[in-house]
Design an enzyme around this catalytic site. Structure first.
Site, short mmCIF file in Angstrom:
data_model
loop_
_atom_site.label_atom_id
_atom_site.label_comp_id
_atom_site.label_asym_id
_atom_site.label_seq_id
_atom_site.Cartn_x
_atom_site.Cartn_y
_atom_site.Cartn_z
N ASP A 38 17.25 6.15 -49.41
CA ASP A 38 18.08 6.34 -50.61
C ASP A 38 18.15 5.00 -51.35
O ASP A 38 18.38 3.96 -50.74
CB ASP A 38 19.48 6.82 -50.21
CG ASP A 38 20.28 7.33 -51.39
OD1 ASP A 38 20.66 8.51 -51.37
OD2 ASP A 38 20.52 6.55 -52.34
N ILE A 39 17.92 5.02 -52.65
CA ILE A 39 17.90 3.75 -53.40
C ILE A 39 19.30 3.20 -53.67
O ILE A 39 19.43 2.05 -54.08
CB ILE A 39 17.13 3.83 -54.75
CG1 ILE A 39 17.48 5.09 -55.52
CG2 ILE A 39 15.64 3.65 -54.56
CD1 ILE A 39 17.03 5.05 -56.97
N ASN A 92 24.89 18.17 -49.95
CA ASN A 92 25.76 18.52 -51.07
C ASN A 92 25.11 19.66 -51.83
O ASN A 92 23.98 19.53 -52.29
CB ASN A 92 25.95 17.32 -52.00
CG ASN A 92 26.58 16.12 -51.28
OD1 ASN A 92 27.37 16.30 -50.37
ND2 ASN A 92 26.23 14.92 -51.69
N GLN A 99 26.63 17.23 -55.72
CA GLN A 99 25.17 17.21 -55.84
C GLN A 99 24.79 16.66 -57.22
O GLN A 99 25.27 17.15 -58.25
CB GLN A 99 24.57 18.61 -55.65
CG GLN A 99 23.05 18.59 -55.59
CD GLN A 99 22.43 19.94 -55.22
OE1 GLN A 99 23.13 20.97 -55.20
NE2 GLN A 99 21.15 19.93 -54.94
N HIS A 105 18.31 18.32 -50.36
CA HIS A 105 18.08 17.16 -49.50
C HIS A 105 19.23 17.02 -48.52
O HIS A 105 20.38 17.23 -48.86
CB HIS A 105 17.94 15.87 -50.31
CG HIS A 105 19.06 15.65 -51.29
ND1 HIS A 105 19.11 16.28 -52.52
CD2 HIS A 105 20.17 14.88 -51.22
CE1 HIS A 105 20.20 15.90 -53.16
NE2 HIS A 105 20.88 15.06 -52.38
N PHE A 106 18.86 16.65 -47.30
CA PHE A 106 19.86 16.21 -46.33
C PHE A 106 19.98 14.70 -46.45
O PHE A 106 18.96 13.99 -46.53
CB PHE A 106 19.41 16.52 -44.89
CG PHE A 106 19.60 17.96 -44.49
CD1 PHE A 106 20.86 18.45 -44.21
CD2 PHE A 106 18.52 18.80 -44.34
CE1 PHE A 106 21.05 19.77 -43.82
CE2 PHE A 106 18.68 20.12 -43.95
CZ PHE A 106 19.96 20.61 -43.68
N HIS A 107 21.21 14.21 -46.43
CA HIS A 107 21.45 12.78 -46.28
C HIS A 107 21.58 12.49 -44.79
O HIS A 107 22.26 13.24 -44.07
CB HIS A 107 22.79 12.38 -46.91
CG HIS A 107 22.87 12.52 -48.39
ND1 HIS A 107 22.79 11.46 -49.25
CD2 HIS A 107 23.06 13.63 -49.18
CE1 HIS A 107 22.93 11.87 -50.50
NE2 HIS A 107 23.09 13.19 -50.49
P1 AMP Z 1 23.35 14.00 -54.09
O1 AMP Z 1 24.65 13.47 -54.65
O2 AMP Z 1 23.55 14.70 -52.76
O3 AMP Z 1 22.57 14.83 -55.08
O4 AMP Z 1 22.51 12.71 -53.74
C1 AMP Z 1 21.40 12.28 -54.45
C2 AMP Z 1 20.98 10.97 -53.82
O5 AMP Z 1 19.70 10.64 -54.29
C3 AMP Z 1 21.91 9.80 -54.15
O6 AMP Z 1 22.41 9.24 -52.93
C4 AMP Z 1 21.00 8.82 -54.91
O7 AMP Z 1 21.29 7.47 -54.62
C5 AMP Z 1 19.62 9.24 -54.42
N1 AMP Z 1 18.51 8.99 -55.32
C6 AMP Z 1 18.43 9.30 -56.63
N2 AMP Z 1 17.22 8.95 -57.12
C7 AMP Z 1 16.51 8.44 -56.09
C8 AMP Z 1 15.19 7.90 -55.95
N3 AMP Z 1 14.35 7.84 -57.00
N4 AMP Z 1 14.80 7.45 -54.73
C9 AMP Z 1 15.65 7.50 -53.68
N5 AMP Z 1 16.90 8.00 -53.75
C10 AMP Z 1 17.34 8.46 -54.94
#
Ligand code: AMP
Ligand code: ZN
Length: 141
Positions: A38-39, A92, A99, A105-107
């Protein structure tokens, strides 16, 4: 076969990563799934596990893709256990559940004894040095 979002106008950042149109720090990949850093990590080693086919939420995926995703999640959790025995797995679904990226995606969020990282007011971006170190620790068998 990799499919993107249903309409070309709906750009999906995770489909771009799958298609190698956008960069990512990939730590695991198989035929149907991928895991990358995650960035904006909540904690060191925060990972996302995704299906390569686009679907907004888990219940949009056919059963075989759900199964492949959970198998991949298990593999990623095993790798995170190289860092710590403690971690959160989160999904989420829907904007009101937090979300932001509408590609399922799973975190996987490693925990090291810090207080609740989910309430952090700022999430510093992943640095290249940290990413390279983590890829060395987590990618590969
Ligand atoms: P969510 O709130 O569950 O939709 O989480 C989306 C996640 O994606 C967040 O934790 C962001 O930091 C992460 N994210 C968004 N763009 C990127 C990317 N290009 N590479 C890696 N992680 C990302
Ligand atoms: Zn997508």
């Amino acid at each position: 076969m990799v499919t993107g979002p249903s309409r070309a106008s709906e750009k999906c950042v995770f489909c771009d990563i799958v298609a190698r149109r956008s960069p990512a720090w990939i730590i695991y990949e198989d035929e149907g799934t991928m895991a990358f850093l995650d960035i904006f990590p909540f904690t060191r080693g925060h990972l996302l596990v995704i299906p390569k086919h686009h679907g907004a939420r888990l219940t949009d995926l056919p059963f075989e893709q759900q199964t492949a995703l959970v198998r991949s999640l298990d593999e990623v959790c095993r790798r995170v256990e190289r860092l710590t025995d403690d971690y959160n797995v989160a999904l989420n679904a829907g904007a009101r559940a937090g979300q932001i990226v509408f590609h399922v995606h799973f975190h996987v969020i490693p925990r090291y004894g810090e207080s609740n990282p989910f309430r952090a007011t700022s999430r510093p971006p992943l640095t290249e040095l940290e990413a390279r170190t983590l890829v060395a620790e987590l990618a590969g068998d």
